[in-house]
Design an enzyme around this catalytic site. Structure first.
Site, mmCIF file in Angstrom:
data_model
loop_
_atom_site.group_PDB
_atom_site.id
_atom_site.type_symbol
_atom_site.label_atom_id
_atom_site.label_comp_id
_atom_site.label_asym_id
_atom_site.label_seq_id
_atom_site.Cartn_x
_atom_site.Cartn_y
_atom_site.Cartn_z
ATOM 1 N N GLY A 31 0.908 -1.213 0.400
ATOM 2 C CA GLY A 31 -0.150 0.112 0.441
ATOM 3 C C GLY A 31 0.895 1.685 0.479
ATOM 4 C CG LEU A 33 -1.326 1.905 -3.976
ATOM 5 C CD1 LEU A 33 -1.972 1.306 -4.522
ATOM 6 C CD2 LEU A 33 0.272 0.613 -3.845
ATOM 7 C CG HIS A 34 5.655 4.471 -4.517
ATOM 8 N ND1 HIS A 34 5.578 4.444 -5.897
ATOM 9 C CD2 HIS A 34 5.832 4.168 -4.090
ATOM 10 C CE1 HIS A 34 6.549 3.411 -5.474
ATOM 11 N NE2 HIS A 34 6.365 3.565 -4.358
ATOM 12 C CG HIS A 37 2.799 0.610 -5.915
ATOM 13 N ND1 HIS A 37 3.694 2.076 -5.002
ATOM 14 C CD2 HIS A 37 3.784 -0.334 -4.481
ATOM 15 C CE1 HIS A 37 4.331 1.464 -3.393
ATOM 16 N NE2 HIS A 37 4.196 0.285 -3.701
ATOM 17 C CD GLN A 61 7.627 -7.465 3.609
ATOM 18 O OE1 GLN A 61 6.748 -8.458 3.554
ATOM 19 N NE2 GLN A 61 8.479 -6.853 3.412
ATOM 20 C CB SER A 185 10.505 4.702 -1.739
ATOM 21 O OG SER A 185 10.903 3.388 -0.284
HETATM 22 O O1 PAF Z 1 7.314 -5.094 -1.995
HETATM 23 C C1 PAF Z 1 7.085 -5.179 -1.740
HETATM 24 O O2 PAF Z 1 6.160 -3.917 -1.270
HETATM 25 C C2 PAF Z 1 6.859 -6.033 -0.291
HETATM 26 O O3 PAF Z 1 8.008 -6.402 0.478
HETATM 27 C C3 PAF Z 1 5.521 -7.783 -0.862
HETATM 28 C C4 PAF Z 1 6.351 -7.767 -2.122
HETATM 29 C C5 PAF Z 1 4.172 -7.298 -1.128
HETATM 30 C C6 PAF Z 1 5.768 -8.783 0.103
HETATM 31 O O4 PAF Z 1 4.963 -7.952 1.715
#
Ligand code: PAF
Length: 281
Positions: A31, A33-34, A37, A61, A185
């Site tokens: 999410g 988003l830019h 994406h 993560q 980013s």
């Molecule tokens: O690149 C990302 O935004 C994340 O690492 C992903 C691939 C959606 C996994 O959570």
């Protein structure tokens, strides 16, 4: 655009699309988003019959002390943008559905995940690989699209897809950059105004390296030093600078073939990564 939260519902829909022989394309995101994406979404729209975008800020993560809590979340804007791009399904599962209390199985990538980003974020790729495999199982994509901005992530995912025999084509899209060259980013939003200006040093250092290689330099050591010199004094800390083979991210001595030049550094305490990919004769 259908918004799906339920895992069972997503799986049932995916099965129905499969029966109808529709080609499903997945764009996994966290999410906020830019344009970067949206470039992935536009490619997905061209490649598939059904475009699924997942938005899930994946806790596994992020290590303890990282930015999970403050990671930017703009659900209303994201939804509007995706609708405008003609996305078919926005899949936004809840964290406790993806990771119920008794969750106890992870995908642990191998050696590739211990270097570069992995050296600084030891559990990061385990979290990425785990959630991406879960998303693949839930959405059943024929194609999944990732950005080259997170180059090591794409290498880890390609390895997982090959090693676990997943019938999914991975497509990579070049990094989208701001006008001054900074890679887009979601984390750029953490930068102060001053920090944002200083961040220009990152693409500038990569460009300087590219120019040096174009003018004949082939020593990877010299290119790493050049980038570090360009960053020193501008960014607070350089975590790594890598000059590596593009597909394996194995460090090079002599620059030739498909080469990825990657770096991670901190500005204002904000950790930024970037890379360029070159073909060198
Ligand atoms: O690149 C990302 O935004 C994340 O690492 C992903 C691939 C959606 C996994 O959570």
């Amino acid at each position: 655009m259908r918004v799906i939260r339920s895992l069972v519902r997503m799986q049932k829909l995916a099965a129905a699309f499969k029966r109808e022989k529709k080609r499903i394309v997945l764009v996994p995101t966290m999410g906020a988003l830019h344009e970067g994406h949206l470039a992935l979404v536009r490619r997905a729209r061209k490649l598939g019959d059904i475009v699924v975008v997942s938005i899930f800020v994946n806790p596994s993560q992020f290590a303890v002390g990282e930015d999970l809590e403050r990671y930017p979340r703009n659900p209303a804007t994201d939804k509007r943008l995706l609708k405008r791009e003609g996305v078919d399904i926005l899949f936004t599962p809840e964290a406790d559905a993806i990771y119920p209390d008794d969750f106890d199985t992870y995908v642990v990538p191998g050696e590739i995940a211990t270097r570069l980003e992995g050296a600084f974020r030891p559990t990061h790729f385990r979290g990425v690989a785990t959630v991406v495999l879960k998303l693949f199982n839930l959405v059943q994509p024929d194609i999944a699209i990732f950005g080259c901005k997170d180059l090591q992530q794409t290498v880890v995912i390609r390895r997982m897809v090959a090693d676990l025999n997943l019938p999914i084509r991975i497509v990579e899209i070049p990094t989208t950059r701001d006008r001054d060259g900074l890679a887009l980013s979601s984390r750029n939003s953490y930068l102060s105004k001053q920090g944002r200006k200083r961040a220009r040093a990152i693409p500038a250092a990569l460009l300087a390296a590219q120019e040096k290689i174009a003018s004949g330099e082939r020593s990877a050591t010299k290119i790493r030093s050049l980038i570090k010199r360009r960053l020193l004094g501008v960014v607070a800390e350089v975590d790594y600078v890598s000059v590596a083979e593009r597909h394996t991210l194995t460090e090079l001595k002599e620059i030739s073939g498909e080469v990825a030049i990657s770096l991670a550094c901190r500005i204002d305490g904000v950790r930024l990564i970037d890379n360029i990919i070159l073909k060198v004769n």
